[in-house]
Design an enzyme around this catalytic site. Structure first.
Site, short mmCIF file in Angstrom:
data_model
loop_
_atom_site.label_atom_id
_atom_site.label_comp_id
_atom_site.label_asym_id
_atom_site.label_seq_id
_atom_site.Cartn_x
_atom_site.Cartn_y
_atom_site.Cartn_z
N GLU A 1 0.85 -1.19 0.00
CA GLU A 1 0.00 0.00 0.00
C GLU A 1 0.89 1.24 0.00
OE1 GLU A 1 -3.67 2.14 2.46
OE2 GLU A 1 -2.88 0.24 3.17
N ALA B 1 1.81 -0.12 10.78
CA ALA B 1 1.41 -1.50 10.49
C ALA B 1 0.61 -1.50 9.19
CB ALA B 1 0.59 -2.08 11.63
N MET B 2 0.37 -2.70 8.66
CA MET B 2 -0.36 -2.84 7.41
C MET B 2 -1.34 -3.99 7.52
SD MET B 2 -1.05 -1.89 4.44
CE MET B 2 -2.22 -2.70 3.36
N GLU B 3 -2.57 -3.75 7.05
CA GLU B 3 -3.68 -4.66 7.30
C GLU B 3 -3.84 -5.75 6.26
OE1 GLU B 3 -5.68 -1.27 4.83
OE2 GLU B 3 -4.09 -1.47 6.32
N ASN B 4 -2.78 -6.10 5.52
CA ASN B 4 -2.90 -7.15 4.50
C ASN B 4 -3.80 -8.29 4.98
OD1 ASN B 4 -0.44 -5.87 3.22
ND2 ASN B 4 0.46 -6.71 5.06
N HIS C 1 -6.80 -1.76 15.23
CA HIS C 1 -7.04 -1.03 13.98
C HIS C 1 -6.83 -1.96 12.78
CE1 HIS C 1 -6.90 2.67 11.42
NE2 HIS C 1 -6.14 1.89 10.67
N GLU C 2 -5.68 -2.66 12.76
CA GLU C 2 -5.40 -3.52 11.60
C GLU C 2 -6.36 -4.70 11.54
OE1 GLU C 2 -3.58 -2.00 9.64
OE2 GLU C 2 -2.69 -0.62 11.06
N HIS D 1 -9.69 -3.61 10.12
CA HIS D 1 -9.63 -3.44 8.66
C HIS D 1 -10.11 -4.69 7.91
CE1 HIS D 1 -8.18 0.41 7.42
NE2 HIS D 1 -7.04 0.36 8.10
N GLU E 1 -9.77 4.28 6.17
CA GLU E 1 -8.94 4.72 7.29
C GLU E 1 -9.73 5.56 8.31
OE1 GLU E 1 -6.36 3.37 7.91
OE2 GLU E 1 -5.60 2.61 6.01
#
Length: 867
Positions: A122, A263-266, A298-299, A302, A321
C-alpha cells in the site's frame, strides 16, 4: 524539480478488464527473486490495450494463452507495460520478472529487513513485485506459491490459508497459500525468513476455530504476550459491537524492524513495525501499551472496513482509514477511559490536523487530485476522517448508526466502494424505521470535499427573568490552497448550561447547517447567568471563537459534568497564561485563579479518577499555541512553557508531594491498572523538577533503572529540559541498559536529539553517526530527526542553521526512502506564520531542499511549501 502530472478524481474510469484470479510463484534466490504470474483476464471493451504497472522489474518473458509474445508486441518504459493487441475473449497472461529486493531501500514492494524478505504494497508497491494494474478497484482471488532456501527462510507466509507444503530439494521448500476472498494488489503480503512463532487460538461466536500466530525475530518471543492478548480482545469486541467475525482459519502478524508505517492490514497477514508488537511493562510505557493494543485492533478491524470492503480508488482512502480509526478509538474508549481517550484524541487533532488544515499542505478528507498518493496518508485522512464518522454517530445516535453500518457491510461486502456509497448506506440504514434523517445529507457530504477547519463565532445573552440563554452562531472557513470559497457545513453542536453546582437543565444537540443560527437554552429563572458548556465531547471538529470570562471558565473547570468541556476550560486558561508570558507579560489574575483551581482539583481528585486528573492538568501543545500567535515566535513560546512549568512546580509543591506519596502504591500495578497514578507521577515529577526540587530529581534518576518503563521515561522527560547532572546520568543509565534493544533505544535517540543543549546541532550530528543508529530504519530516522525538530532552541536557531541542516537531511533520506523524506519535509509547513527574518532563513532552507534531485513524493511537498 521535475513537474509530475497530477492524478484527478474527475478522470476516474473503470479498468478495461476484469481480473478474477491470479496465481503467483515467488522464487527466492540468494541475490534476486523471480516472480511469475498467471493473470486470468476478461476484457470489458473490445480492442482496449492492456496496460500494466511495473517499477524496477526486469521482464524475462510474456505470454498470452501460453504463446510467447515477441518484443514487437509489447513495450515497457517509465513504469508501464503496454500490450496493444489482446484477444476479445477471456485469456491468460503469463509473466516472468526478476527483482532485487536486497538493494531496495524504499521499503516498498518486496524488500530485505534484518535478514527477512517482507512486503509493503500500500499504496502502489505491488508494481515493484510483478506486472499488474495495481489499482484498488481490481479485485482478484489469489493463490501464491513461495519457494525459498529452507536454511535461511524456514518461514514462508502469504495471505489466506496454507494449502500445500513441498520439499523441493536438499535445502529448498515451498508453501502455497490460497486466499478465497477477492482483494486488490495493495493487500498482497509475503514474508520469508527465519522467525520464531508464538501460537494461540480464538473461537468465534459461530464456532470457527482460528489459529493466531505472531512471528518475531529470535530473542523477542518474551515480548509478544501483550500483542496476542490485544488481538484476542479486538476480535471479541468486533463481534460484540459490530457483529463482525473473522473469516479465515489463520491470522498472522509479523514484526519487522524496517517499516515506513505503523502497520499494514494485509488480508490475514498483518505486517507490523516491530515497535508496535514487542512490549511489556518493563520495555514499554503505559501509553505505548495502549497504542499497541489500539494499532493491533485497527489492523484487525480493517478485515471488514478496508479488506472485505475496499476503496474504489485512492481518493476514497478515508473510506477505510477514517472509519477504522473511529472504530479503534471506540474500542480503546470502551476498554479504558472514554473521557481520557476523547481528550487525547482532540489534543492530537488540534496539535497536528488543525495545523495541517491551516498550512500550505491543507487538503480535503477526499482530495480532488494528487501527484504522489503516499503524501496523503495524513492526519486529515485518518483523524479528521474519523471525526466525520463520529459526527454521523452523534447525529444519528448509537442504534441508527449501527443499523447504517450493517446496511453498509451487507450492501458492499466484496466490492470496492466510495465515500458516497458509505454515507448513503449509513443514511439508508438509519432511516429504515421510517424516521427522517434529521439533517441535510448533501451538506454533510461537503465535509469530505472541503479543506480547512471551520471557525464558529459564538455570542450569547442571558434573560434573567425567563432563565433563558440565547446563543447566536456564525460559521466560516478560511481559504485553503485551491479552495478560496467555502460552503457552510453540517455542525452537530452539543451544549448545556452549567452553574456553580453543576449542569442546569438538559443537554441540547443543535444541528447547524447554514452560515448563521440562533438557539435558546432553558435554565433557572431569576438566577445568575450560568456558564455555557459548548461543543461538549468535541461534537464537531471546529475552532470556537467565544469571549468567556475568567469566572465562567473557572466554573466550567470545576463544575461541568462533561470531562472534555471541563478539560477544555482549563486549556483556555492555560493558553491565556502562556501567550501572555510569551509576549513578555503576566496575567496575574488568571495565573493565580488557575493555580488555585488546579490545587482544588488535585486535592479533590488525587484519591480517585487519577487518569482523568492527569488529563485535566495537562498543558496545551506548542502547535496549539503557535496557532494563536501572530507572528509566531517559537523561542518565546518555549520559554513561556518552561517558566510556567517552573511556576506550577513552586506554587503547587505541597499538593504535588501529597500526590506522589499517594500514587506510589500504583507504581507496581500491572497495566492497565495503575496507569492513572503513573501519569500523575510523571506530571508531578516534571513540575517539581523544573522548580528545582532536588529530592524529586534524585527520585527520577533512580526510576530510570527500575522495572517500569513508564516511570523510567517519565523520569527522563522530567530531567531532559534541565541543565543538571542528573539528566546526563539518567540518559547514560538508560543507554547502558537498553543499547542492544533497537526498539527501546530509539526512545534514547529521540530524548538526546530533543534535549536543549548549547551544542544541540553538534549533538544531533553525533547521533546520526552513532554506531547504534540505523539510517535505513524509519524508526531511527524519526527518533533523531523528529527529536531534532522538536528541539525548539536548536531547530529554530535564529541563524537558520537548524533549518538548513534539516533540509540537507531530508534530501539525503529522500535518495533512499522517499516516503519517509516527504513526511519529514512537512516540518517546514509553518514557514508563513513566522516573522520576516525567520521566514527568510526558513525559505532559504526550503530552496536549498528544492535544489536537490528529489523524488515525486518529496517534490510535491516542497512545491506546496514554496509555490
Amino acid at each position: 524539480m521535475a513537474a509530475v502530472a497530477p492524478i484527478r478524481l474527475a478522470d476516474y474510469t473503470p479498468w478495461a478488464f476484469n481480473l478474477p484470479a491470479i496465481e503467483l510463484n515467488v522464487d527466492v534466490q540468494s541475490n534476486h527473486v523471480v516472480v511469475s504470474s498467471r493473470l486470468e483476464l476478461r476484457p470489458q471493451s473490445a480492442g482496449a490495450p492492456l496496460l500494466l504497472r511495473g517499477v524496477d522489474l526486469t521482464i524475462e518473458s510474456l505470454a498470452i494463452d501460453e504463446v510467447a509474445l515477441e518484443p514487437s508486441e509489447w513495450s515497457y518504459g517509465e513504469g508501464l507495460l503496454t500490450i496493444n493487441k489482446t484477444p476479445a475473449q477471456p485469456f491468460v497472461l503469463s509473466t516472468r520478472c526478476r527483482i532485487d529486493p536486497y538493494n531496495n531501500s524504499s521499503l516498498e514492494g518486496l524488500y530485505a529487513s534484518c535478514g527477512l524478505l517482507s512486503t509493503q504494497c500500500e499504496a502502489e508497491g505491488f508494481r515493484r513485485i510483478s506486472l499488474h494494474p495495481d489499482r484498488p478497484d481490481v479485485l482478484s482471488q489469489w493463490r501464491v506459491r513461495i519457494e525459498a532456501p529452507r536454511s535461511s527462510c524456514p518461514v514462508l507466509l502469504s495471505n489466506g490459508n496454507p494449502v500445500t507444503t513441498e520439499a523441493v530439494g536438499p535445502d529448498r521448500h515451498a508453501v502455497t497459500w490460497d486466499d478465497p476472498f477477492p482483494k486488490p494488489s495493495y493487500l498482497f503480503a509475503l514474508v520469508a525468513g527465519d522467525l520464531r512463532e508464538i501460537r494461540d487460538r480464538y473461537t468465534t461466536l459461530s464456532g470457527r476455530d482460528v489459529a493466531l500466530r505472531l512471528h518475531v525475530e529470535a530473542g523477542d518471543e518474551a515480548f509478544t504476550a501483550h500483542a496476542m492478548a490485544s488481538l484476542k480482545r479486538s476480535m471479541a469486541w468486533d463481534e460484540s459491537v459490530y457483529n463482525l467475525e473473522y473469516d479465515l482459519d489463520e491470522y498472522n502478524i509479523v514484526a519487522v524492524r524496517h517499516f515506513n508505517m505503523g502497520a499494514m492490514e494485509n488480508k490475514s497477514l498483518n505486517i507490523f513495525n516491530s515497535k508496535l508488537v514487542l512490549a511489556d511493562a518493563e520495555t514499554a510505557t503505559d501509553a505505548e501499551l495502549e497504542r499497541i493494543e489500539s494499532v493491533i485492533a485497527h489492523e484487525y478491524f480493517h478485515n471488514w472496513s478496508g479488506n472485505r470492503i475496499t476503496c474504489r480508488d485512492w481518493f476514497q482512502l478515508s473510506l477505510k482509514e477514517g472509519l477504522t480509526v473511529f472504530r479503534d478509538q471506540s474500542f480503546t474508549a470502551d476498554l479504558h477511559s472514554e473521557s481520557v481517550k476523547r481528550i487525547e484524541d482532540v489534543s492530537m487533532l488540534r496539535n497536528t490536523q488543525f495545523r495541517e488544515d491551516a498550512g500550505p499542505t491543507a487538503h480535503p478528507v477526499k482530495p480532488a487530485e494528487y501527484q504522489a498518493i503516499d503524501n496523503f496518508y495524513t492526519t486529515t485522512i485518518y483523524e479528521k476522517g474519523a471525526e466525520l464518522i463520529r459526527m454521523l454517530h452523534t447525529l444519528l445516535g448509537e442504534i441508527r448508526f449501527m443499523r447504517g453500518m450493517a446496511t453498509y457491510v451487507s450492501r458492499f461486502d466484496g466490492t470496492a466502494a466510495t465515500t458516497e456509497d458509505f454515507v448513503q448506506a449509513i443514511a439508508d440504514g438509519a432511516c429504515a424505521d421510517g424516521q427522517p434523517l434529521g439533517f441535510d445529507l448533501a451538506k454533510f457530504r461537503q465535509w469530505y470535499h472541503q479543506a480547512g477547519t471551520p471557525h464558529l463565532e459564538v455570542k450569547r445573552s442571558w434573560d434573567d427573568a425567563l432563565g433563558q440563554m440565547t446563543v447566536q452562531m456564525k460559521q466560516s472557513t478560511s481559504a485553503t490552497p485551491g479552495q478560496p470559497e467555502k460552503q457552510p457545513l453540517v455542525l452537530p453542536l452539543a451544549m448545556a448550561l452549567v452553574g456553580p453546582e453543576g449542569r442546569v437543565g438538559d443537554e441540547a444537540l443543535v444541528v447547524m447547517d447554514g452560515d448563521t443560527m440562533t438557539t435558546t437554552l432553558q435554565g433557572q429563572p431569576n438566577s445568575p447567568a450560568p456558564a455555557l458548556s459548548f461543543l461538549r465531547r468535541f461534537s464537531a471538529p471546529l475552532i470556537v471563537q467565544m469571549d468567556q470570562s475568567l469566572q465562567e471558565n473557572l466554573q466550567l473547570f470545576s463544575a461541568d459534568d462533561d470531562p472534555f468541556s471541563r478539560w477544555d476550560a482549563g486549556q483556555r486558561l492555560a493558553r491565556q497564561v502562556l501567550l501572555a508570558r510569551a509576549q513578555g507579560g503576566c496575567d496575574q489574575a488568571v495565573e493565580s485563579a488557575l493555580i488555585e483551581a488546579m490545587q482544588q482539583r488535585i486535592t479533590a481528585g488525587q484519591a480517585k479518577d487519577r487518569a482523568d486528573l492527569a488529563a485535566l492538568l495537562s498543558l496545551p501543545g506548542m502547535a496549539e499555541l503557535e496557532a494563536l500567535q501572530s507572528p509566531v515566535d517559537p523561542l518565546a513560546l518555549y520559554d513561556a512553557m518552561r517558566s510556567w512549568t517552573e511556576e506550577l512546580g513552586r506554587q503547587l509543591q505541597a499538593p504535588l508531594r501529597q500526590v506522589l506519596s499517594l500514587v506510589r502504591h500504583d507504581w507496581p500495578l500491572a497495566w492497565p491498572a495503575g496507569q492513572g497514578g503513573r501519569s500523575l507521577t510523571g506530571l508531578a515529577w516534571r513540575w517539581l523538577a523544573a522548580a528545582g526540587d532536588e529530592d524529586v530529581r534524585r527520585e527520577a534518576l533512580e526510576a530510570v533503572s527500575g522495572s517500569s518503563m513508564t516511570l523510567a521515561r517519565s523520569a527522563l522527560r522530567a530531567l531532559q529540559p534541565l541543565e543538571v547532572e542528573e539528566r546526563d546520568q539518567a540518559l547514560a543509565c538508560f543507554y547502558d541498559r537498553w543499547q542492544t534493544k533497537p526498539v527501546i533505544l530509539d526512545a534514547w535517540f529521540a530524548l538526546e536529539a530533543s534535549a536543549p543543549r548549547r551544542n544541540g546541532l553538534e549533538r544531533v550530528q553525533q547521533l546520526l553517526e552513532h554506531p547504534r543508529f540505523d539510517p535505513l530504519a524509519p524508526n531511527s530516522l524519526r527518533a533523531v530527526l523528529g527529536g531534532f525538530t522538536a528541539n525548539v532552541t536548536t531547530f529554530h536557531a535564529v541563524d537558520g542553521s537548524g533549518y538548513r541542516f534539516m533540509a540537507e537531511q531530508v534530501a539525503a533520506v529522500d535518495a533512499r526512502n522517499p516516503i519517509t523524506a516527504s513526511r519529514m519535509a512537512k516540518v517546514f509547513s509553518r514557514c508563513g506564520s513566522y516573522g520576516p527574518e525567520r521566514q527568510r532563513v526558513m525559505r532559504e532552507a526550503i530552496n536549498l531542499l528544492a535544489s536537490y534531485p528529489l523524488s515525486a513524493n518529496t517534490a510535491e511537498v516542497v512545491q506546496l511549501l514554496n509555490p
